[in-house]
Enzyme design. Structure first.
Site, PDB file in Angstrom:
ATOM      1  N   ILE A   1       0.967  11.993   0.607  1.00  0.00           N
ATOM      2  CA  ILE A   1       2.062  12.910   0.959  1.00  0.00           C
ATOM      3  C   ILE A   1       2.035  14.149   0.070  1.00  0.00           C
ATOM      4  O   ILE A   1       2.172  15.279   0.563  1.00  0.00           O
ATOM      5  CB  ILE A   1       3.408  12.153   0.867  1.00  0.00           C
ATOM      6  CG1 ILE A   1       3.513  11.173   2.048  1.00  0.00           C
ATOM      7  CG2 ILE A   1       4.582  13.116   0.812  1.00  0.00           C
ATOM      8  CD1 ILE A   1       4.660  10.183   1.966  1.00  0.00           C
TER       9      ILE A   1
ATOM     10  N   ASN B   1       7.099  14.150  -6.548  1.00  0.00           N
ATOM     11  CA  ASN B   1       6.655  13.278  -5.451  1.00  0.00           C
ATOM     12  C   ASN B   1       5.920  12.023  -5.916  1.00  0.00           C
ATOM     13  O   ASN B   1       5.828  11.049  -5.161  1.00  0.00           O
ATOM     14  CB  ASN B   1       5.763  14.128  -4.530  1.00  0.00           C
ATOM     15  CG  ASN B   1       4.946  13.298  -3.579  1.00  0.00           C
ATOM     16  OD1 ASN B   1       5.437  12.856  -2.548  1.00  0.00           O
ATOM     17  ND2 ASN B   1       3.677  13.048  -3.923  1.00  0.00           N
TER      18      ASN B   1
ATOM     19  N   TYR C   1      11.210  -1.222  -5.717  1.00  0.00           N
ATOM     20  CA  TYR C   1      10.963   0.036  -4.999  1.00  0.00           C
ATOM     21  C   TYR C   1      12.227   0.534  -4.300  1.00  0.00           C
ATOM     22  O   TYR C   1      12.623   1.694  -4.457  1.00  0.00           O
ATOM     23  CB  TYR C   1       9.827  -0.183  -4.002  1.00  0.00           C
ATOM     24  CG  TYR C   1       9.361   1.069  -3.295  1.00  0.00           C
ATOM     25  CD1 TYR C   1       8.462   1.944  -3.896  1.00  0.00           C
ATOM     26  CD2 TYR C   1       9.818   1.385  -2.014  1.00  0.00           C
ATOM     27  CE1 TYR C   1       8.029   3.099  -3.256  1.00  0.00           C
ATOM     28  CE2 TYR C   1       9.393   2.525  -1.366  1.00  0.00           C
ATOM     29  CZ  TYR C   1       8.494   3.383  -1.979  1.00  0.00           C
ATOM     30  OH  TYR C   1       8.074   4.522  -1.337  1.00  0.00           O
TER      31      TYR C   1
HETATM   32  N1  LIG Z   1       3.208   6.360   2.237  1.00  0.00           N
HETATM   33  C1  LIG Z   1       4.386   5.930   2.602  1.00  0.00           C
HETATM   34  O1  LIG Z   1       4.504   5.181   3.578  1.00  0.00           O
HETATM   35  C2  LIG Z   1       5.626   6.343   1.841  1.00  0.00           C
HETATM   36  C3  LIG Z   1       6.863   6.066   2.434  1.00  0.00           C
HETATM   37  C4  LIG Z   1       8.021   6.449   1.772  1.00  0.00           C
HETATM   38  C5  LIG Z   1       7.938   7.102   0.552  1.00  0.00           C
HETATM   39  N2  LIG Z   1       6.728   7.348  -0.016  1.00  0.00           N
HETATM   40  C6  LIG Z   1       6.705   8.024  -1.307  1.00  0.00           C
HETATM   41  O2  LIG Z   1       5.857   9.141  -1.242  1.00  0.00           O
HETATM   42  C7  LIG Z   1       5.379   9.447  -2.548  1.00  0.00           C
HETATM   43  C8  LIG Z   1       3.872   9.656  -2.468  1.00  0.00           C
HETATM   44  O3  LIG Z   1       3.263   8.438  -2.102  1.00  0.00           O
HETATM   45  P1  LIG Z   1       1.978   8.352  -1.198  1.00  0.00           P
HETATM   46  O4  LIG Z   1       2.281   7.440  -0.076  1.00  0.00           O
HETATM   47  O5  LIG Z   1       1.471   9.699  -0.905  1.00  0.00           O
HETATM   48  O6  LIG Z   1       1.016   7.547  -2.175  1.00  0.00           O
HETATM   49  P2  LIG Z   1      -0.454   7.827  -2.719  1.00  0.00           P
HETATM   50  O7  LIG Z   1      -0.781   6.639  -3.547  1.00  0.00           O
HETATM   51  O8  LIG Z   1      -1.368   8.226  -1.628  1.00  0.00           O
HETATM   52  O9  LIG Z   1      -0.254   9.099  -3.672  1.00  0.00           O
HETATM   53  C9  LIG Z   1       0.517   9.014  -4.851  1.00  0.00           C
HETATM   54  C10 LIG Z   1      -0.158   9.863  -5.936  1.00  0.00           C
HETATM   55  O10 LIG Z   1       0.672   9.767  -7.088  1.00  0.00           O
HETATM   56  C11 LIG Z   1      -0.152   9.623  -8.223  1.00  0.00           C
HETATM   57  N3  LIG Z   1       0.567   8.939  -9.291  1.00  0.00           N
HETATM   58  C12 LIG Z   1       0.897   7.623  -9.345  1.00  0.00           C
HETATM   59  N4  LIG Z   1       1.486   7.367 -10.526  1.00  0.00           N
HETATM   60  C13 LIG Z   1       1.539   8.543 -11.203  1.00  0.00           C
HETATM   61  C14 LIG Z   1       2.023   8.925 -12.474  1.00  0.00           C
HETATM   62  N5  LIG Z   1       2.554   8.012 -13.307  1.00  0.00           N
HETATM   63  N6  LIG Z   1       1.917  10.206 -12.852  1.00  0.00           N
HETATM   64  C15 LIG Z   1       1.344  11.125 -12.021  1.00  0.00           C
HETATM   65  N7  LIG Z   1       0.866  10.820 -10.820  1.00  0.00           N
HETATM   66  C16 LIG Z   1       0.953   9.546 -10.406  1.00  0.00           C
HETATM   67  C17 LIG Z   1      -1.344   8.810  -7.748  1.00  0.00           C
HETATM   68  O11 LIG Z   1      -2.484   9.020  -8.590  1.00  0.00           O
HETATM   69  C18 LIG Z   1      -1.548   9.340  -6.326  1.00  0.00           C
HETATM   70  O12 LIG Z   1      -2.500  10.388  -6.316  1.00  0.00           O
HETATM   71  C19 LIG Z   1       5.802   8.287  -3.428  1.00  0.00           C
HETATM   72  O13 LIG Z   1       6.935   8.675  -4.183  1.00  0.00           O
HETATM   73  C20 LIG Z   1       6.178   7.198  -2.457  1.00  0.00           C
HETATM   74  O14 LIG Z   1       7.141   6.328  -2.960  1.00  0.00           O
HETATM   75  C21 LIG Z   1       5.562   6.978   0.609  1.00  0.00           C
END
Ligand SMILES: NC(=O)c1ccc[n+]([C@@H]2O[C@H](COP(=O)([O-])OP(=O)(O)OC[C@H]3O[C@@H](n4cnc5c(N)ncnc54)[C@H](O)[C@@H]3O)[C@@H](O)[C@H]2O)c1
Length: 269
Positions: free
Chosen positions: A27, A99, A172
Site C-alpha cells: 500500500i 503507513n 492487530y
Molecule cells: N494489505 C492489507 O490487506 C491491509 C489491510 C488493511 C490495512 N493494511 C495496513 O496497510 C499498511 C501497509 O501494509 P501492506 O499491506 O502494504 O504491507 P507490506 O508488508 O506489503 O508493506 C509494509 C511495509 O512496511 C515496512 N515496515 C514494517 N515494519 C516497519 C518498521 N518497523 N519500520 C519501517 N517500516 C516497516 C515493511 O518493510 C514493508 O515494506 C499497514 O499499516 C497495514 O496494517 C493492510
C-alpha cells in the site's frame, strides 16, 4: 476551464514533497508511486534495505523524483530524522503518510487460548510498529508541517480497526482501532493549524503483509461485496485525493477502501 485541466489542477502535487513510511512495499509503495508519477518528490521510509534500494531505483527509472531511507518506525528519533531528511531531499515537505505496519499474533480461540498463554510479545511488537510507530511518525510530521502552516498527514489503519476480523489477531485489531482514534484526535488538535489529518482504512489488499497466507478466492467472494481482494493500484485515487488540495475541507475523516466489506458487515443477519 471545461477540460481535463480542472481535475489536473485539483489534484496537482507537482514539485511537492511527501514521505511514506512502509513506502517500499504494498500500500505504501502504491501511495509513493502515484505521488511520484504525478510529479511530486517522494521519500520511501522503510525498514527493509533491499526493498528501499530496489523500489527507489525502479521509480527513478520511470522518471520519479524519489529517495529512500532505511528506518525503523519503532525508533522515534530515527523517524524524526528520516522525516527531516525527506524534507531536505525535496527542499520542502507537504505531507506524510504514516503507513508502516505488520500483522502478527494469535487469536483468542486458536492453540494457546488460555489468557496466560497469549503471546504478549506479538502484542508488544504490533503495538510498537502499528500504533507507537504511527504516533511517532505523526509527531515527526507535525514538527515539520506546523511551522509551515499547511500540510497533510494520512494514517493507514484498517477495516479491522472498525469491526472484528477473523483473519487477523487481536493485537492487530486493537492497534488499528487505536490508530483510528489517534487520527481523529490529532485532526481535532491540529484543526486551524493548516495541517489536516485523515485515516485510510483498507480492507483486504494483496501485499507482502499477507504473503504465505492465502485463504482462497472463495473467501473474498463471501466477505467482500465486490467479490475479490483489492489491487494496490486501486488505492491510488484516494491517496492522491488526501495528498492534494482536492481534500482541503477534509480532516478527521476515516475512509474505508474495502470493496464494500464494511457495508456487508453492517447488514443485519
Ligand atoms: N494489505 C492489507 O490487506 C491491509 C489491510 C488493511 C490495512 N493494511 C495496513 O496497510 C499498511 C501497509 O501494509 P501492506 O499491506 O502494504 O504491507 P507490506 O508488508 O506489503 O508493506 C509494509 C511495509 O512496511 C515496512 N515496515 C514494517 N515494519 C516497519 C518498521 N518497523 N519500520 C519501517 N517500516 C516497516 C515493511 O518493510 C514493508 O515494506 C499497514 O499499516 C497495514 O496494517 C493492510
Amino acid at each position: 476551464m471545461s477540460d481535463n485541466r480542472v481535475a489536473a489542477s485539483l489534484f496537482d502535487v507537482t514539485g511537492r514533497g511527501y514521505a511514506v513510511t512502509g513506502g517500499a512495499s504494498g500500500i505504501g509503495l502504491a501511495v509513493a508511486e502515484v505521488l511520484a508519477d504525478s510529479g511530486a518528490h517522494v521519500a520511501l521510509l522503510d525498514l527493509h534495505p533491499g526493498r528501499v534500494e530496489a523500489e527507489t531505483a525502479r521509480l527513478r527509472e520511470r522518471g520519479g523524483k524519489v529517495t529512500g531511507h532505511v528506518v525503523d518506525v519503532t525508533d522515534g528519533d530515527a523517524v524524526a530524522a528520516a522525516v527531516r531528511a525527506a524534507e531536505a531531499d525535496a527542499g520542502r515537505l507537504d505531507g506524510v503518510f504514516a503507513n508502516a505496519g505488520i500483522s502478527v499474533g494469535a487469536s483468542f480461540t486458536g492453540p494457546g487460548w488460555r489468557v496466560e498463554e497469549f503471546p504478549i510479545d506479538a502484542w508488544d511488537t504490533v503495538r510498537a510498529v502499528n500504533l507507537d510507530g504511527v504516533l511517532d511518525t505523526l509527531r515527526a510530521a507535525a514538527a515539520v508541517l506546523l511551522p509551515r502552516g499547511r500540510g497533510r498527514i494520512v494514517l493507514t489503519a484498517s477495516t479491522a480497526g472498525l469491526r472484528t476480523d477473523p483473519m487477523v489477531a487481536y493485537s492487530y485489531t486493537s492497534a488499528e482501532a487505536a490508530v483510528v482514534g489517534l487520527g481523529r484526535q490529532a485532526a481535532l488538535d491540529l484543526a486551524g493549524s493548516g495541517v489536516t489529518v485523515n485515516v485510510i482504512a483498507p480492507g483486504p489488499f494483496r501485499t507482502n503483509i499477507g504473503a504465505g497466507f492465502d485463504p482462497g478466492e472463495a473467501v473474498w467472494r463471501e466477505t467482500v461485496p465486490l467479490g475479490r481482494i483489492g489491487h494496490t493500484d486501486e488505492l491510488k485515487g484516494l491517496a492522491l485525493l488526501l495528498a492534494s488540495d482536492a481534500s482541503s475541507y477534509m480532516t478527521g475523516g476515516v475512509y474505508p477502501i474495502d470493496g464494500g466489506a464494511l457495508a456487508l458487515s453492517h447488514t443485519p443477519a
